[in-house]
Structures are given as C-alpha cells and as structure tokens.
Enzyme design. Structure first.
Site, PDB file in Angstrom:
ATOM      1  N   CYS A 111     -45.291  -5.862   8.642  1.00 37.47           N
ATOM      2  CA  CYS A 111     -45.274  -7.276   8.246  1.00 37.47           C
ATOM      3  C   CYS A 111     -44.213  -8.043   9.053  1.00 37.47           C
ATOM      4  O   CYS A 111     -43.048  -7.666   9.063  1.00 37.47           O
ATOM      5  CB  CYS A 111     -44.981  -7.355   6.746  1.00 37.47           C
ATOM      6  SG  CYS A 111     -44.625  -9.004   6.168  1.00 37.47           S
ATOM      7  N   LYS A 169      -7.225 -29.324 -28.355  1.00 36.86           N
ATOM      8  CA  LYS A 169      -6.652 -28.586 -29.483  1.00 36.86           C
ATOM      9  C   LYS A 169      -5.500 -29.374 -30.092  1.00 36.86           C
ATOM     10  O   LYS A 169      -4.670 -29.917 -29.359  1.00 36.86           O
ATOM     11  CB  LYS A 169      -6.117 -27.222 -29.002  1.00 36.86           C
ATOM     12  CG  LYS A 169      -7.189 -26.338 -28.397  1.00 36.86           C
ATOM     13  CD  LYS A 169      -6.628 -25.051 -27.803  1.00 36.86           C
ATOM     14  CE  LYS A 169      -7.780 -24.219 -27.247  1.00 36.86           C
ATOM     15  NZ  LYS A 169      -7.341 -23.019 -26.545  1.00 36.86           N
ATOM     16  N   GLU A 194     -10.244 -15.601 -21.180  1.00 38.65           N
ATOM     17  CA  GLU A 194     -11.622 -15.716 -20.715  1.00 38.65           C
ATOM     18  C   GLU A 194     -11.734 -14.978 -19.383  1.00 38.65           C
ATOM     19  O   GLU A 194     -10.955 -15.227 -18.466  1.00 38.65           O
ATOM     20  CB  GLU A 194     -11.923 -17.211 -20.529  1.00 38.65           C
ATOM     21  CG  GLU A 194     -13.368 -17.556 -20.514  1.00 38.65           C
ATOM     22  CD  GLU A 194     -14.005 -17.639 -21.898  1.00 38.65           C
ATOM     23  OE1 GLU A 194     -13.318 -17.370 -22.912  1.00 38.65           O
ATOM     24  OE2 GLU A 194     -15.208 -17.941 -21.953  1.00 38.65           O
ATOM     25  N   CYS A 241     -49.728 -10.708   0.937  1.00 37.32           N
ATOM     26  CA  CYS A 241     -48.424 -11.126   1.459  1.00 37.32           C
ATOM     27  C   CYS A 241     -48.592 -12.414   2.271  1.00 37.32           C
ATOM     28  O   CYS A 241     -49.486 -12.496   3.113  1.00 37.32           O
ATOM     29  CB  CYS A 241     -47.863 -10.018   2.336  1.00 37.32           C
ATOM     30  SG  CYS A 241     -46.466 -10.560   3.327  1.00 37.32           S
ATOM     31  N   ASP A 262       0.830  -1.208   0.000  1.00 34.68           N
ATOM     32  CA  ASP A 262       0.000   0.000   0.000  1.00 34.68           C
ATOM     33  C   ASP A 262       0.863   1.255   0.000  1.00 34.68           C
ATOM     34  O   ASP A 262       0.541   2.248  -0.647  1.00 34.68           O
ATOM     35  CB  ASP A 262      -0.917   0.031   1.229  1.00 34.68           C
ATOM     36  CG  ASP A 262      -2.063  -0.944   1.064  1.00 34.68           C
ATOM     37  OD1 ASP A 262      -2.271  -1.404  -0.070  1.00 34.68           O
ATOM     38  OD2 ASP A 262      -2.719  -1.250   2.074  1.00 34.68           O
ATOM     39  N   ARG A 315     -15.663 -10.079 -27.460  1.00 36.01           N
ATOM     40  CA  ARG A 315     -15.632 -10.797 -28.734  1.00 36.01           C
ATOM     41  C   ARG A 315     -16.572 -10.157 -29.758  1.00 36.01           C
ATOM     42  O   ARG A 315     -16.275 -10.115 -30.939  1.00 36.01           O
ATOM     43  CB  ARG A 315     -16.035 -12.254 -28.486  1.00 36.01           C
ATOM     44  CG  ARG A 315     -16.094 -13.074 -29.729  1.00 36.01           C
ATOM     45  CD  ARG A 315     -16.329 -14.542 -29.418  1.00 36.01           C
ATOM     46  NE  ARG A 315     -16.258 -15.323 -30.629  1.00 36.01           N
ATOM     47  CZ  ARG A 315     -17.295 -15.586 -31.407  1.00 36.01           C
ATOM     48  NH1 ARG A 315     -18.480 -15.115 -31.100  1.00 36.01           N
ATOM     49  NH2 ARG A 315     -17.153 -16.303 -32.508  1.00 36.01           N
ATOM     50  N   TYR A 372      -5.427 -18.115 -22.986  1.00 40.80           N
ATOM     51  CA  TYR A 372      -5.121 -19.382 -23.654  1.00 40.80           C
ATOM     52  C   TYR A 372      -4.741 -19.248 -25.119  1.00 40.80           C
ATOM     53  O   TYR A 372      -4.553 -20.261 -25.794  1.00 40.80           O
ATOM     54  CB  TYR A 372      -6.299 -20.351 -23.521  1.00 40.80           C
ATOM     55  CG  TYR A 372      -7.635 -19.754 -23.939  1.00 40.80           C
ATOM     56  CD1 TYR A 372      -8.515 -19.284 -22.984  1.00 40.80           C
ATOM     57  CD2 TYR A 372      -7.988 -19.648 -25.283  1.00 40.80           C
ATOM     58  CE1 TYR A 372      -9.738 -18.724 -23.341  1.00 40.80           C
ATOM     59  CE2 TYR A 372      -9.195 -19.099 -25.646  1.00 40.80           C
ATOM     60  CZ  TYR A 372     -10.068 -18.634 -24.682  1.00 40.80           C
ATOM     61  OH  TYR A 372     -11.264 -18.077 -25.039  1.00 40.80           O
TER      62      TYR A 372
END
Ligand code: IVH
Length: 679
Positions: free
Chosen positions: A437, A296, A180, A414, A38, A138, A232
C-alpha cells in the site's frame, strides 16, 4: 553489618539528592550539573545495591519505579476528600457568595483565595515524620486506591519534607496533603507521539493520559511518563497550626511541595471575579489545562462553620470557564492510513474557531466511535479542543438533523491502495493488510528515517511521498540504492540538495544495530526494546533465527513483542528488505559501548558546514565516525564542534550564537593524530 559511616554517607547522599531534585524540578534553578547529579545518584544506587539495608522508602533512587503490584489495595482517607460545586461565570459566582453570606454574615467581609483549577486527578499524599509513606487516588472520596510506588516516581513530589533541610520549619509527625496530578500539554503531545510510533492507542486528553499513567500496575511504566503535580490543601495534620488557605499554600511551598504560582489573595468578591475572568481569557498561556479557577474562603475555621452540601464544601466554588466547545458541520469523514496499516477516521469540518484557533479537521478516534455515536455525514457536531491538543468530535447534535444527513459506513477498502480491509479479532481498528500500500510505504519511510531511527536529514514527509510516488522507493531499503541522477529528476531536487541527501543516507549506514531495529517499525519495538534485542542477539542473523521463547528471555520483551518480531522476520517483503541491506553492506553488529567509545572522537558530536578543503562531506563524516565521533546535521546545544569549511552560512551563525566551538579540517586531523599517538 553496615558501618555507621556508610549509613551516614547514604543519608547524606539522599538528602543532597533530594535538595538537588527540589532545586531542579520545583525551583527550576539547579546548582549542580547533570553529570554531578548523576554521580551522586549512582553512588547512592551502588551503596544500596551492595547494602540493601541502607535502602529506605524515601530514597530518591526509588523514583525509577519498583516491582509490579498485583492490584491496588484500598486506602481509607483520614477525612472525606471533598469535591467542588460549580459556578458558571460571574453571575453564578455572585449567587454562591450571596447564599453563603446569608448563612454567615462574616462572609461578606471575608478574604478570598483564588487558585487555578487544574484538570487532572486528585492525589492524597501521606507523610509520617517527614517521610512520604503512602499516596492514594480520590476514589469515592472516602476510600481510594493505593498508588504509592507510582507516585514515588513523580519528580516534584517530595519524598521527604521539608525538601530543603535548610528551611526553618519543624517536621510534622503526621501530614496528609492534597494535590492534583496532571500532564503538561507538550509532554502529553510528545507522549502520544511515542504511542503512535509504537502503533498503540492514543489518549484523548492529558487528563486521561495522567490517570492512565498513575494506574499502571508496574511503576516503571509510570516513571517513563511525564506526570506533574501541584498541591493545594492539607487534609489532616498534627503539629500544624495554620488558620487560613493562604497560609496553607505558603506552608506547602516552604515544605517543598510544588504549588501553583498563580494563586492570589483578595479582599472582596469583585476583584476575585475579575482575576478569574482574566484567566478565562488567557488560559491557553499555561502549559497545562485548567477548566476554571477555584475560589476559596481564606479563613479555614469559617470554612468549617459553613459546612458541606453533599460532597461540596460551601466555602469554596469552582469558577468554571466556558467549555472550549463549539458546534459546526461535519462535511465529510476522511481516512488516514498509518505505518502499520491501521485506518483511522478524521472529521473534515466547516471551518470554525475554538479558543482562538481555526479548526478544519478533528479526530474521530476510530470507526467504532463513529458507529456508537451514530455520527452522520452532514451532521452538526460538537467539537472540543483541549489546549494545544488536537481537537476531537464529541457527539452529533441529533436535534438539529434535517433528514439530509447520510449514515456513514466504515470503509471496506483502503483509501490508498483499494485493497480490502481487515478487522482483527479483539481489536477495534481496521487494517489495510496490503504491504504494498503506497500510503503505508510513505509512513514506513517516514519512520525509517526519523530521528529516533536512522536519522536521515533532508528526508521529510514531502520527500518520502515523492520517492514513493515516483516509484524510486518501494521499500525502505531502496533508499540506499538512490543515485544522484535519479534524485535530480525529482521536482525541486537541484544538485546540492541531491548530494546532501545522499551524504546523509551514507552516514546513516553507520548507525548501530539498535537504531536499525527501531527503524524497522516492528510493533512494540521502540528504542528501548531495540537496544535490549541488539545487546542480547548482536546481529540481524542471530535475531532472525531466534524463537519467540528465546526472544522473551530478553528483559522487557513480552509475548506480543516476541511474536511481532518473529512475524516481521518471516514476511517475504521484509526478507527482501534484509537482502537489500546486506547487499549494500548495512549489516551492523552490536558493539558494546566501551568498544565503540575507543575512538579518539568518542563522545563528541560534529556538525559540518561549508566546503571542506580536500574532503567531501561524505569523507569527513566517515572519518569522524570511524574515529568514534558522531555526525549530525542539526546544531543544538549538545553539538561539540562545528567543522567549518569555506563559505559557511547559517550554521556558523547559529553555532556562534550557541557558543559552540569551531574547528577546521587540519585541526581535526591533527587532533585525531595526536590522540592516536597518546593511545
Ligand atoms: S479544592 C475542599 N483546589 O477539581 C476543596 N480542587 O471539581 C475541594 N481541583 O476534585 C477541592 N485544582 O480534583 C481544589 N486548586 C484546586 C484544584 C482542585 C483542581 C480539582 C480537584 C477536585 C475537582 C473538583
């Protein structure tokens, strides 16, 4: 003119901070403390503020987020950003391999690389001479949206490569990397919790949350959200002579990009498939969601030769995992009442197993969703589970209807208080507007005492409903009027438990103004807004008298929060809460941090355990807080001291296991006395 000495200092700071960031976030092995880090960051911020010419786009200070842009401009990708064909399981994967082997015989003996298929969104990252200059989504594969400022806020994205200057790797003049962006499941759950606390709409899954975060117009909003990144691929490059996918991954790692550690290299298809099947079984062990593995062909020139089919490269395929979806019967639809009165439907299901977990309930998002999908009671429905995330109903299976199913009508009253419900124009949610309520009260109490608010330990969900149910607590301020005798009449409240709850309540009355404001649960007023309001107005009296225009002058307070604050103060029910708080003397004034920190115990946090000689817990807590310290009932690595009395139990054990120093009452008193004399 900025002297070259300062320029050099700024450059050194930048590179030092980048290295520490890389060590911390990517390698997960920092070499400096948070405090030291910091200090470096602050020094750089200070320099850049004073000499704006020192500011450069790769400065780590830019990760905090910049100014909002009007809208995203478009970025043409240097190459089409391809997609992937799918193969469901081993058989389809073998068929893919056979197909491409027929196109080129060398495929049969080719090496293969396998990577997790992360369920996130593609980002395209541009580097010029080692500096991150642009990042895009993309889009349609050819043109994406420019989200550079948002991407800069990602902690693991190197702003300069190589991230570690000691790495022996030349800097490419031009490099475009594919990765990604996604959210870890835990981070997603936490983020949704925060949204729920603020009364906001929740994200359905981590993917949508990540996508939403990266599409913020104001990158400060992206910076607050926990987005992760794994890279990747290389889309385009100069000075880059890498011939295989495996080497590409190595290169990316070396440059400091985050790359999955579960990538593998195989010769032969069968071992590759086995590896994919292993991951199909254990996908849940990962902290993030994967919906398959990507296989791949390793050789990049063979890949090129194989070409593309539509937008799918022939040389790669997604080995898809079976969806974590199952069908089960919808037995009923329940309705939850939230703190702000929002009603939300949930599915009550015939228990069913999804991904190793038995599921009995699932979210239905909101009543519009139920209506739009025409979900009927008794329907068979598709349930989807995304990792640790709460399962949700996807749709009904209309073909399997027997005719016995019943159409669902959203509630007119309700379920907790039976008052008529409201739908606000422009919103899909239904609201219970009855402030009395009981369910809302329980939720309000839960929020009021939660860690982010007044942090009253010992007052969890169960106790909150007990207190509201017994009529002892009608509004949150009633908590401060509870007596030992009243508590002891409740189930499971023995003497000890009552006393420690009352102690915790007493301690909470010392909390500062911003915590109390956040505890009120005003829409949009979380910790950050509460602090800004407390700082600007200083007291509840001043805040109560503020007009929406004055409120909006506070940074971070927009028109909707301003109106929510004004409305909150104007409601008679809340006025009563305020009167009660004033009556019990819980009426904090904002104190600038420096004044608070004047006490000799400033910056120290204490946990108390055992019977303290000469002091009740209450007295000890007040002594510590009056001297600037903090008292908490839970031990963590952040605890400074354990204040130990006689017969100490589990807390002592835990403190010892964490190496937290112990102190007794006498030493604490003498510490404070000595410190006060020195002052
Ligand atoms: S490779 C030319 N590798 O999956 C290669 N994609 O369904 C094309 N994805 O749009 C993509 N992890 O967003 C590749 N290790 C990985 C991936 C991955 C996730 C995503 C990517 C792509 C989508 C296709």
């Amino acid at each position: 003119m900025v002297s070259s000495r300062l320029q050099q200092r700024a450059a050194n700071l930048r590179s030092e901070i980048n290295v520490h960031n890389y060590r911390y976030y990517v390698l997960e092995s920092p070499t400096v403390s948070d405090g030291e880090f910091d200090a470096l960051l602050r020094e750089l911020q200070h320099l850049e503020l004073k000499y704006p010419r020192l500011l450069s786009p790769d400065s780590p200070t830019q990760r905090v987020g910049g100014r909002p842009s009007e809208k995203f401009s478009k970025v043409a990708h240097p190459e089409t950003i391809l997609s992937l064909g799918n193969a469901n399981g081993a058989t389809e994967t073998r068929a893919w391999f056979e197909r491409i082997s027929r196109l080129d015989d060398s495929v049969r003996s080719a090496d293969l690389v396998v990577e997790p298929k992360i369920d996130g969104l593609t980002v395209v990252l541009h580097y010029e001479n080692g500096i991150f200059v642009r990042g895009a989504t993309r889009g349609d594969g050819d043109v994406g949206e420019d989200i550079t400022p948002n991407l800069r806020t990602l902690r693991t994205l190197p702003l300069r490569i190589p991230a570690n200057p000691d790495v022996d790797q030349s800097v490419p003049s031009h490099l475009v990397v594919r990765g990604e962006a996604f959210m870890y499941k835990r981070a997603f759950a936490r983020w949704n919790h925060r949204l729920a606390d603020k009364g906001g709409r929740l994200y359905v899954n981590p993917r949508n949350a990540a996508s939403g975060a990266l599409r913020q117009l104001d990158s400060k909003l992206t910076a607050e959200r926990p987005i992760a990144l794994l890279c990747y691929g290389v889309i385009a490059a100069e000075d880059f002579d890498v011939g295989s996918q495996w080497e590409t991954l190595e290169y990316l790692r070396k440059m400091g990009f985050p790359v999955s550690e579960h990538t593998r290299h195989f010769t032969g298809l069968e071992d590759t498939i086995t590896y994919c099947e292993e991951w199909a079984e254990k996908r849940d062990v990962l902290g993030y969601e994967i919906d398959g593995m990507v296989i791949k062909i390793d050789d990049l020139s063979l890949n090129l030769k194989l070409g593309v089919a539509g937008k799918d490269p022939r040389g790669a395929v997604a080995f898809k995992f079976p969806a974590q979806e199952v069908a089960t019967k919808l037995n009923d639809i329940g309705v939850n009442v939230g703190r702000t009165g929002v009603l939300t439907p949930y599915a009550i299901l015939e228990p069913v197993e999804v991904g190793g977990v038995t599921i009995k309930q699932a979210t239905l998002h909101n009543f519009d969703f139920v209506a739009k999908k025409d979900i009927r009671l008794g329907d068979r429905v598709i349930i989807k589970r995304a990792g640790e995330v709460i399962p949700y109903v996807v749709r009904p299976i209309v073909d399997e209807r027997t005719g016995q199913e019943l159409r669902y009508r959203s509630p007119g009253i309700c379920p907790s208080c039976s008052e008529a419900v409201n739908r606000q124009t422009g919103e899909v949610a239904l609201y219970c507007v009855n402030g009395g309520c009981p369910e809302q009260r329980v939720r309000n109490v839960e929020h009021f005492v939660s860690r982010a608010a007044l942090e009253i330990d010992g007052l969890g969900k169960r106790v909150a409903s007990q207190l509201v149910g017994s009529g002892l607590v009608e509004d949150v301020a009633d908590i401060f009027f509870l007596t030992e005798a009243q508590l002891q009449e409740l189930d499971t409240f023995a003497e000890r438990k009552s006393r420690s709850l009352l102690d915790a309540i007493l301690v909470s009355k010392q909390r500062p103004l911003d915590r109390l404001l956040a505890a009120f649960g005003i829409r949009g007023v979380g910790a950050v807004a509460a602090r800004a309001l407390a700082e600007r107005f200083g007291s509840l009296d001043a805040l109560e008298g503020a007009t929406p225009v004055e409120l909006q002058q506070v940074e971070g307070i927009g028109p909707s929060i301003a109106v929510a604050v004004e409305e909150w103060f104007s409601r008679p029910r809340n006025q009563q809460v305020l009167r009660k708080l004033r009556a019990v003397g819980f009426w904090p004034k904002w104190q600038p941090a420096s004044e608070v920190e004047l006490g000799p115990l400033a910056g120290y946090s204490f946990v108390l355990t055992g019977i303290l000689p000469g002091w009740t817990r209450r007295q000890a807590s007040i002594f510590i807080e009056e001297n600037g310290g903090r008292v908490s009932s839970r031990i963590s690595s952040q605890t400074s001291y354990l204040l130990v009395g006689a017969n100490a139990g589990v807390k002592l054990k835990r403190a010892r296991s964490l190496g937290i120093p112990e102190i007794d009452v006498d030493r604490l008193r003498s510490l404070v006395a000595v410190a006060s004399e020195v002052d």
